[in-house]
Design a protein around this motif. Structure first.
Motif, PDB file in Angstrom:
ATOM      1  N   TRP A 183       0.635  -0.771  -0.250  1.00 19.34           N
ATOM      2  CA  TRP A 183       0.116  -0.025  -0.118  1.00 19.34           C
ATOM      3  C   TRP A 183       0.481   1.167  -0.091  1.00 19.34           C
ATOM      4  CZ3 TRP A 183      -4.540  -0.495  -1.319  1.00 19.34           C
ATOM      5  CH2 TRP A 183      -5.702  -1.344  -0.633  1.00 19.34           C
ATOM      6  N   LEU A 184       2.002   0.972   0.606  1.00 19.74           N
ATOM      7  CA  LEU A 184       2.541   2.655   0.905  1.00 19.74           C
ATOM      8  C   LEU A 184       3.490   2.445  -0.319  1.00 19.74           C
ATOM      9  CD1 LEU A 184       3.605   1.846   5.079  1.00 19.74           C
ATOM     10  CD2 LEU A 184       2.335   3.874   4.097  1.00 19.74           C
ATOM     11  N   ALA A 185       3.742   1.733  -1.019  1.00 23.23           N
ATOM     12  CA  ALA A 185       4.921   2.129  -2.154  1.00 23.23           C
ATOM     13  C   ALA A 185       3.901   3.020  -3.385  1.00 23.23           C
ATOM     14  CB  ALA A 185       4.817   0.395  -2.962  1.00 23.23           C
ATOM     15  N   GLU A 186       2.373   2.981  -2.787  1.00 25.41           N
ATOM     16  CA  GLU A 186       1.846   4.471  -4.150  1.00 25.41           C
ATOM     17  C   GLU A 186       1.608   5.257  -3.377  1.00 25.41           C
ATOM     18  OE1 GLU A 186      -2.327   2.673  -4.202  1.00 25.41           O
ATOM     19  OE2 GLU A 186      -2.489   0.860  -4.733  1.00 25.41           O
ATOM     20  N   GLY A 187       2.703   4.897  -2.739  1.00 25.94           N
ATOM     21  CA  GLY A 187       3.378   6.760  -2.648  1.00 25.94           C
ATOM     22  C   GLY A 187       1.712   7.627  -1.659  1.00 25.94           C
ATOM     23  N   MET A 188       2.540   8.826  -0.971  1.00 23.76           N
ATOM     24  CA  MET A 188       1.638   9.759  -0.403  1.00 23.76           C
ATOM     25  C   MET A 188       0.668  10.850  -1.382  1.00 23.76           C
ATOM     26  SD  MET A 188       2.074   9.262   2.692  1.00 23.76           S
ATOM     27  CE  MET A 188       2.329   7.470   2.045  1.00 23.76           C
ATOM     28  N   ASP A 189      -0.493  10.656  -1.520  1.00 20.87           N
ATOM     29  CA  ASP A 189      -1.400  11.738  -1.797  1.00 20.87           C
ATOM     30  C   ASP A 189      -1.272  12.952  -1.054  1.00 20.87           C
ATOM     31  OD1 ASP A 189      -3.230  10.062  -0.018  1.00 20.87           O
ATOM     32  OD2 ASP A 189      -4.770  11.164  -0.577  1.00 20.87           O
TER      33      ASP A 189
END
Length: 578
Positions: A183-189
């Motif tokens: 999940w964290l690999a999607e990056g911060m929105d």
């Protein structure tokens, strides 16, 4: 605050005990009834787990009237059994409002349940062992659904990460840590100014903040605290003088509703301690002042204070947030470039069970001058909102029959005279589909509309409707000017949305429905207590009581100004204490 929360926790404990179902034949045996529905649920807000957090905190707190109360411990065990019975075979829960077999709603419960488990285990008191056994079994059973389950909304990802972090710690599950990493690999929105995708200052920004704090601690990912810091710094500029949070441009259900700083207490308090930041400490103190209860299971403040006693201490240094400022949020954010890249994402603008939140990063201006607070917004029905003492002008909204509906502003800039906003809508017609792109059904006895490739239709006769708005601060208050050159003879309407708590004392008004009036002229005066604002600029250029598809919010008072295109309208706002 700790004493206040303890006393309130005892009140909620008594209330929960009164609502617990004690008939063994009932399907809800052991659960606590939600007064709003008459049903016992397993969810993190109105469900039994929140009552369990109140009870567990009371049982281990020497300052509680229920400290080590063996009957309460027995009732806690009954509640834990109820939760187990209503856990699905796949490990998930269904919260009751929607989202059957919901991984993210299960994660919300896990975050609260795991902290309560930690607290009860730490107490080392034998009467708690049966409840602990049931709670651990529930948490163990959630592992499969959290390792495989998905989400609907951006913030759900960080809730899942926090829950997976707790299961990693409690169960020693490396698989949980790996799933959180996916999940964290999607990056911060988040924009560089600290705004999350959902622009939900009243609810989901605080959720993302506390969940990433948990994830940072439990997964040894201290970098996850950086977006939290950014959001907490941004929130300094998003609080009205009354303590009300700015929700006028939210992308979620807190839009235009009253919320205060209380959900931000734990994020501010934790990072104030960690960073030694006096501004965060000042914001934590403000949040503590309005925290009137322990909160829901997933963010139970009393559980946190008991787990981390250092959070109960006074801050060594606290800095009061500014009361006078002008701040544009996301003014330098390259939103246009991101939007242009959307086509390459491949989803073609289609997303299921959620929304794309293309308003992410839209600019917002905040102006605070003591007891007066103004918000200028883009990509939302309102473009202007004002608080003045007890007076709440919740929104100024422009609508027309061009689309039809609200005309959102897309651009915001600061000028020598104040602020300029601009919006443009385009609307056209669509020609016949080229023959080489028609489906076989077009040549059959039945040709359903929904089988035609509508994206292949050529655009014809496209029209545009451009609007500009200016907002300028004056010695008396504010001046708003909206103008458009056409198209010709379009009905337009400016809605002034006031809080229901005040009264409209003057103006040439015609009631046109519950909570709404047409304003043809004269001075409009809106009062709330000793505070008031006066406005000029009424007009009755047509008689339509509303513009189709421009639904006004309920529970408010709307004053409507009707005019035709082209228009150049000026509204003068005079404040009781300019």
């Amino acid at each position: 605050m700790y004493a206040r929360l303890t006393a309130r926790g005892d009140e909620l404990t008594r209330s929960g005990l009164e609502r617990q179902v004690l008939e063994p034949a009932s399907p809800y045996y052991g659960g606590t009834i939600d007064p709003a529905t008459g049903i016992a649920w397993v969810n993190h807000t109105t469900g039994t787990p929140t009552d369990m957090c109140n009870w567990g905190a009371a049982l281990v707190n020497p300052d509680s009237a229920y400290y080590r109360d063996e009957e309460l411990a027995r009732r806690l065990e009954l509640a834990a059994r109820f939760v187990l019975r209503f856990q699905h075979a796949d490990g998930s829960i269904s919260p009751g409002w929607t989202n059957d077999h919901s991984p993210p709603d299960t994660a919300f419960v896990v975050v609260g349940y795991a902290q309560l488990y930690r607290l009860l285990e730490k107490a080392d008191w034998e009467p708690l062992l049966p409840a602990l056994e049931g709670m651990r079994l529930f948490l163990e059973r959630t592992l499969p659904v959290l390792l495989t389950g998905g989400c609907h909304t951006p913030n759900h990802r960080w809730v899942l990460c926090a829950a997976l972090g707790f299961l990693h710690e409690l169960l020693g599950s490396e698989a949980a840590a790996r799933r959180a990493g996916e999940w964290l690999a999607e990056g911060m929105d988040m924009t560089p100014d600290g705004e999350w995708t959902e622009r939900s200052n009243g609810i989901y920004s605080a959720v993302s903040d506390i969940m990433l704090i948990h994830a940072a601690r439990l997964l040894d990912r201290p970098e996850l605290l950086e977006p939290v810091r950014l959001n907490l710094r941004m929130m300094v500029y998003l609080v009205h003088p009354s303590g009300e949070i700015v929700t006028d441009y939210s992308g979620r259900q807190d839009l235009g509703r009253f919320h205060d700083l209380s959900p931000y207490y734990l994020p501010y308090a934790v990072l104030a301690r960690l960073d030694g930041d006096p501004l965060f400490a000042g914001m934590a103190e403000l949040a503590a002042g309005v925290l009137d209860g322990p909160g829901a299971c997933s963010v139970h403040a009393l559980t946190a204070l008991l787990l981390e006693p250092e959070l109960r201490r006074d801050f060594e240094a606290a800095e009061a947030p500014p009361e006078r400022y002008e701040k544009i949020l996301n003014g330098e954010f390259g939103r246009g470039g991101y939007l242009q890249g959307m086509e390459a994402a491949g989803h073609r603008g289609v997303i299921f069970h959620s929304r794309l939140h293309t308003d992410f990063g839209a600019p917002v201006a905040r102006i605070r001058d003591g007891g007066t607070s103004v918000t200028l917004m883009t990509e939302t029905p309102s473009f202007f909102a004002l608080r003045h003492g007890a007076v709440r002008l919740l929104g100024v909204q422009l609508a027309s029959v061009f689309e039809p509906g609200w005309v959102p502003m897309q651009e915001l800039s600061r000028t020598a005279e104040g602020y300029e906003l601009a919006g443009e809508q385009r609307k056209g017609y669509y020609g016949p589909i080229p023959a080489d792109r028609l489906p076989p059904s077009a040549d059959s006895p039945v040709s359903p509309w929904y089988l035609l490739p509508h994206h292949s239709r050529p655009l014809t006769h496209e029209q545009s409707f451009a609007v500009r708005a200016q907002a300028r601060q004056t010695p008396q208050g504010w001046t708003l000017r909206v103008r458009s050159g056409g198209p010709q003879q379009l009905m337009a309407q400016l809605a002034l949305v006031f809080g229901a708590e005040g009264k409209i004392a003057s103006g040439e008004l015609v009631k046109t429905g519950e909570g709404r009036r047409l304003w043809s002229g004269g001075t409009l005066r809106y009062e709330c207590g000793a505070d008031w604002i006066e406005l000029t600029g009424g007009e009755l250029g047509h008689l339509a009581p509303s513009v189709r598809e421009a639904a006004l919010p309920g529970g408010c008072q709307a004053v409507l100004i009707n005019f035709m295109t082209p228009f150049d309208k000026t509204i003068e706002i005079r404040l009781s204490r300019a």
